[in-house]
Design a protein around this motif. Structure first.
Motif, PDB file in Angstrom:
ATOM      1  N   PHE A   1       0.814  -1.212   0.000  1.00  0.00           N
ATOM      2  CA  PHE A   1       0.000   0.000   0.000  1.00  0.00           C
ATOM      3  C   PHE A   1       0.852   1.268   0.000  1.00  0.00           C
TER       4      PHE A   1
ATOM      5  N   TYR B   1      -2.929   3.000   6.471  1.00  0.00           N
ATOM      6  CA  TYR B   1      -2.233   1.793   6.032  1.00  0.00           C
ATOM      7  C   TYR B   1      -1.128   1.369   7.005  1.00  0.00           C
TER       8      TYR B   1
ATOM      9  N   ARG C   1     -12.205  -7.980   2.095  1.00  0.00           N
ATOM     10  CA  ARG C   1     -12.700  -6.722   1.528  1.00  0.00           C
ATOM     11  C   ARG C   1     -14.222  -6.682   1.692  1.00  0.00           C
TER      12      ARG C   1
ATOM     13  N   SER D   1     -16.842   0.528   0.089  1.00  0.00           N
ATOM     14  CA  SER D   1     -16.030  -0.680  -0.019  1.00  0.00           C
ATOM     15  C   SER D   1     -14.692  -0.395   0.639  1.00  0.00           C
ATOM     16  N   TYR D   2     -14.242  -1.334   1.452  1.00  0.00           N
ATOM     17  CA  TYR D   2     -12.992  -1.134   2.187  1.00  0.00           C
ATOM     18  C   TYR D   2     -12.455  -2.491   2.630  1.00  0.00           C
ATOM     19  N   TYR D   3     -11.172  -2.498   2.993  1.00  0.00           N
ATOM     20  CA  TYR D   3     -10.566  -3.692   3.558  1.00  0.00           C
ATOM     21  C   TYR D   3     -10.708  -3.672   5.081  1.00  0.00           C
TER      22      TYR D   3
ATOM     23  N   LEU E   1      -9.419   1.413   0.350  1.00  0.00           N
ATOM     24  CA  LEU E   1      -8.891   0.887  -0.903  1.00  0.00           C
ATOM     25  C   LEU E   1      -7.739   1.767  -1.371  1.00  0.00           C
ATOM     26  N   SER E   2      -6.879   1.189  -2.187  1.00  0.00           N
ATOM     27  CA  SER E   2      -5.674   1.898  -2.599  1.00  0.00           C
ATOM     28  C   SER E   2      -5.569   1.937  -4.115  1.00  0.00           C
ATOM     29  N   ASP E   3      -5.040   3.049  -4.621  1.00  0.00           N
ATOM     30  CA  ASP E   3      -4.753   3.151  -6.055  1.00  0.00           C
ATOM     31  C   ASP E   3      -3.491   2.375  -6.412  1.00  0.00           C
TER      32      ASP E   3
ATOM     33  N   TYR F   1      -2.523  -0.638  -5.057  1.00  0.00           N
ATOM     34  CA  TYR F   1      -2.535  -2.097  -4.916  1.00  0.00           C
ATOM     35  C   TYR F   1      -3.948  -2.590  -4.620  1.00  0.00           C
ATOM     36  N   SER F   2      -4.307  -3.698  -5.260  1.00  0.00           N
ATOM     37  CA  SER F   2      -5.589  -4.345  -4.988  1.00  0.00           C
ATOM     38  C   SER F   2      -5.307  -5.724  -4.389  1.00  0.00           C
TER      39      SER F   2
ATOM     40  N   ARG G   1      -5.759  -9.443  -2.991  1.00  0.00           N
ATOM     41  CA  ARG G   1      -6.577 -10.620  -3.299  1.00  0.00           C
ATOM     42  C   ARG G   1      -6.981 -11.261  -1.977  1.00  0.00           C
TER      43      ARG G   1
END
Length: 241
Positions: free
Chosen positions: A49, A88, A114, A121-123, A133-135, A137-138, A140
């Motif tokens: 992140f 983060y 997630r 939407s969030y982790y 959420l991050s630009d 990294y996504s 899994r």
């Protein structure tokens, strides 16, 4: 004898005075040193992140970078607090070395799921802390829906933990949906069928039934004929085609 004792005492005072002077001189020179370099280190783990550049931007004092500022004016507490506030960051340590290097050691948060809602939407990490959420990294991770508030998150965390600690379940279960009746349904990797898990009672028993059912139906390849596999009921697995 008195003179010798007096001379020893005076020598002792002189030594103390010299040491105090040298310490004071050294301390003043050290405080006048400027920050020569900024080093950012990430602890072992998933560090996707935050980048070094992003952390450097957090190490700001009086709207200026701390590099080339005197060590004496550096407020380490505020710098560390500023870095720790980043969503983060799980924990941070910021300190100065004798050589004038400002060092930051960062442990990033590791998402375990997630949460997906209509408007948000969030982790969440293993402690249930929200991670945006991050630009960059996504992750899994498990997709979770139907979770509305912190109480729902606290309730589902032990279930997520159980899934992630099991090698088979961690690979097989890809999504969890909570219903208004406080029951859970799983989406899986191996097919289009769903697992009706029910409420969070007898969790270990239900997973044992599910894995036993998997062992049988994977072997004869019949599992793909079902639409739902229900493990809610005592001592049985009920399937619908």
């Amino acid at each position: 004898m008195k003179i010798k004792r007096f001379l020893k005492y005076m020598l002792f005072l002189v030594l103390i005075g010299c040491l105090s002077f040298l310490y004071s001189f050294s301390s003043i020179r050290n405080q006048q040193k400027k920050v020569t370099e900024i080093i950012v280190e990430f602890e072992d783990g998933d560090n996707n992140f935050l980048t070094h550049a992003m952390v450097n931007k957090l190490l700001i004092q009086n709207q200026e970078t701390v590099q080339n500022q005197a060590k004496s004016v550096i407020d380490l507490y505020n710098l560390e607090n500023n870095v720790s506030k980043n969503p983060y960051v799980e924990k941070a340590a910021v300190f100065l070395t004798v050589q004038g290097v400002l060092k930051s050691v960062i442990k990033q948060r590791t998402p375990v799921a997630r949460v997906i809602n209509k408007n948000d939407s969030y982790y969440i990490d293993k402690e249930g802390v929200k991670v945006p959420l991050s630009d960059n990294y996504s992750a899994r991770v498990l997709l979770v829906s139907g979770v509305k508030d912190e109480d729902d998150v606290s309730e589902i965390l032990p279930l997520i933990d159980t899934i992630l600690k099991d090698n088979f379940l961690r690979k097989e279960v890809v999504g969890i949906e909570k219903s208004d009746a406080n029951e859970y349904q799983f989406s899986v990797r191996s097919g289009n069928y769903k697992i009706d898990f029910g409420n969070l009672t007898e969790v270990d028993v239900k997973f044992k039934k599910l894995k036993a059912f998997y062992n049988k139906t994977f072997e004869d390849e019949t599992i793909q004929i079902y639409k739902t596999i229900n493990v809610k009921y005592h001592n049985q697995v009920v399937c619908t085609k």
